[in-house]
Motif scaffolding. Structure first.
Motif, PDB file in Angstrom:
ATOM      1  N   ARG A   1       0.804  -1.224   0.000  1.00  0.00           N
ATOM      2  CA  ARG A   1       0.000   0.000   0.000  1.00  0.00           C
ATOM      3  C   ARG A   1       0.836   1.273   0.000  1.00  0.00           C
ATOM      4  NH1 ARG A   1      -3.424  -2.380   4.944  1.00  0.00           N
ATOM      5  NH2 ARG A   1      -1.313  -3.146   5.295  1.00  0.00           N
TER       6      ARG A   1
ATOM      7  N   GLN B   1      -7.831   3.735   5.621  1.00  0.00           N
ATOM      8  CA  GLN B   1      -8.228   2.338   5.852  1.00  0.00           C
ATOM      9  C   GLN B   1      -8.250   1.597   4.515  1.00  0.00           C
ATOM     10  OE1 GLN B   1      -8.770   0.842   8.900  1.00  0.00           O
ATOM     11  NE2 GLN B   1      -8.003   2.760   9.731  1.00  0.00           N
ATOM     12  N   LEU B   2      -7.244   0.780   4.292  1.00  0.00           N
ATOM     13  CA  LEU B   2      -7.107   0.056   3.032  1.00  0.00           C
ATOM     14  C   LEU B   2      -6.866  -1.422   3.302  1.00  0.00           C
ATOM     15  CD1 LEU B   2      -4.690   2.644   1.452  1.00  0.00           C
ATOM     16  CD2 LEU B   2      -6.984   2.142   0.571  1.00  0.00           C
ATOM     17  N   GLU B   3      -7.436  -2.248   2.479  1.00  0.00           N
ATOM     18  CA  GLU B   3      -7.209  -3.685   2.588  1.00  0.00           C
ATOM     19  C   GLU B   3      -5.737  -3.997   2.340  1.00  0.00           C
ATOM     20  OE1 GLU B   3      -8.772  -7.816   0.518  1.00  0.00           O
ATOM     21  OE2 GLU B   3      -9.876  -5.957   0.169  1.00  0.00           O
ATOM     22  N   ASP B   4      -5.223  -4.990   3.030  1.00  0.00           N
ATOM     23  CA  ASP B   4      -3.821  -5.390   2.894  1.00  0.00           C
ATOM     24  C   ASP B   4      -3.666  -6.282   1.667  1.00  0.00           C
ATOM     25  OD1 ASP B   4      -1.193  -6.152   3.172  1.00  0.00           O
ATOM     26  OD2 ASP B   4      -1.417  -6.875   5.230  1.00  0.00           O
ATOM     27  N   PRO B   5      -2.808  -5.898   0.712  1.00  0.00           N
ATOM     28  CA  PRO B   5      -2.608  -6.721  -0.473  1.00  0.00           C
ATOM     29  C   PRO B   5      -1.667  -7.908  -0.259  1.00  0.00           C
ATOM     30  CG  PRO B   5      -1.292  -4.735  -0.648  1.00  0.00           C
ATOM     31  CD  PRO B   5      -2.109  -4.616   0.628  1.00  0.00           C
TER      32      PRO B   5
ATOM     33  N   CYS C   1      -2.937  -0.089   8.795  1.00  0.00           N
ATOM     34  CA  CYS C   1      -2.231  -1.304   9.207  1.00  0.00           C
ATOM     35  C   CYS C   1      -1.841  -1.275  10.680  1.00  0.00           C
ATOM     36  CB  CYS C   1      -1.015  -1.518   8.313  1.00  0.00           C
ATOM     37  SG  CYS C   1      -0.160  -0.039   7.827  1.00  0.00           S
TER      38      CYS C   1
ATOM     39  N   GLU D   1      -8.292   2.510  -5.364  1.00  0.00           N
ATOM     40  CA  GLU D   1      -8.736   3.276  -4.195  1.00  0.00           C
ATOM     41  C   GLU D   1      -7.633   4.227  -3.735  1.00  0.00           C
ATOM     42  OE1 GLU D   1     -10.541   2.540   0.309  1.00  0.00           O
ATOM     43  OE2 GLU D   1     -10.035   0.810  -0.927  1.00  0.00           O
TER      44      GLU D   1
ATOM     45  N   ILE E   1      -7.500  -2.091  -4.691  1.00  0.00           N
ATOM     46  CA  ILE E   1      -6.733  -1.360  -3.673  1.00  0.00           C
ATOM     47  C   ILE E   1      -5.930  -0.259  -4.367  1.00  0.00           C
ATOM     48  CG2 ILE E   1      -4.967  -1.530  -1.864  1.00  0.00           C
ATOM     49  CD1 ILE E   1      -5.800  -4.566  -1.653  1.00  0.00           C
TER      50      ILE E   1
ATOM     51  N   ALA F   1      -6.918  -9.056  -6.791  1.00  0.00           N
ATOM     52  CA  ALA F   1      -7.326  -8.466  -5.514  1.00  0.00           C
ATOM     53  C   ALA F   1      -6.635  -7.133  -5.262  1.00  0.00           C
ATOM     54  CB  ALA F   1      -7.022  -9.436  -4.374  1.00  0.00           C
TER      55      ALA F   1
ATOM     56  N   GLN G   1      -2.005 -11.648  -1.709  1.00  0.00           N
ATOM     57  CA  GLN G   1      -3.105 -11.674  -2.663  1.00  0.00           C
ATOM     58  C   GLN G   1      -2.572 -11.536  -4.089  1.00  0.00           C
ATOM     59  OE1 GLN G   1      -6.851  -9.870  -1.573  1.00  0.00           O
ATOM     60  NE2 GLN G   1      -5.851  -8.853   0.140  1.00  0.00           N
TER      61      GLN G   1
END
Length: 143
Positions: free
Chosen positions: A17, A101-105, A85, A119, A116, A112, A108
């Motif tokens: 990220r 707030q971001l999904e952890d890559p 994180c 975003e 991210i 996926a 993946q």
């Protein structure tokens, strides 16, 4: 903020990220913003899915290396952005702190990581509008 604002992106491993965010900011703002990224526990390489996802939009981060977060990096930055994180930055007066707030890559595939990446681009575009509006440099937004 100085004439040229400085942004630090922080994520634990500085491998996904924060690397994508730094690359987007460099690509879109050009020389109008000083860009750094770092992590509290840097990985040994940038996430290959993040490298691939960024390459798809014409940005090469394959030569980037995760870097350790230092007090000096925070002190030298106007804006410090953590990436959802749980990482924390040393706090100094006069700095602006944000948490995206971001999904952890991590772990993946590129499928996926694409959302991210996209975003992060939207968040970076909003940041540029706030801290470095107008000016020259950077690439135009792809339509």
């Amino acid at each position: 903020m100085a004439d040229k604002p400085s942004v630090l992106f922080v994520c634990v491993h500085n491998a996904g990220r924060s690397q994508m965010a730094a690359a987007w900011l460099t690509h879109l703002a050009g020389d109008r913003v000083e860009v750094r990224s770092a992590g509290s526990d840097p990985g040994d390489r940038v996430n290959p899915a993040a490298v691939e996802a960024m390459a798809e939009v014409g940005i090469d981060i394959s030569r980037e290396m995760p870097k350790i977060l230092t007090v000096d990096a925070v002190r030298a930055s106007d804006v410090c952005i953590t990436m959802g994180c749980g990482d924390t930055c040393p706090v100094f007066p006069g700095k602006r702190y944000l948490d995206w707030q971001l999904e952890d890559p991590a772990g993946q595939g590129v499928e996926a990581v694409r959302p991210i990446r996209d975003e992060i681009r939207v968040l970076v575009e909003g940041l540029i509008a706030e801290i470095a509006p107008g000016g020259h440099g950077g690439a135009p937004a792809a339509g």
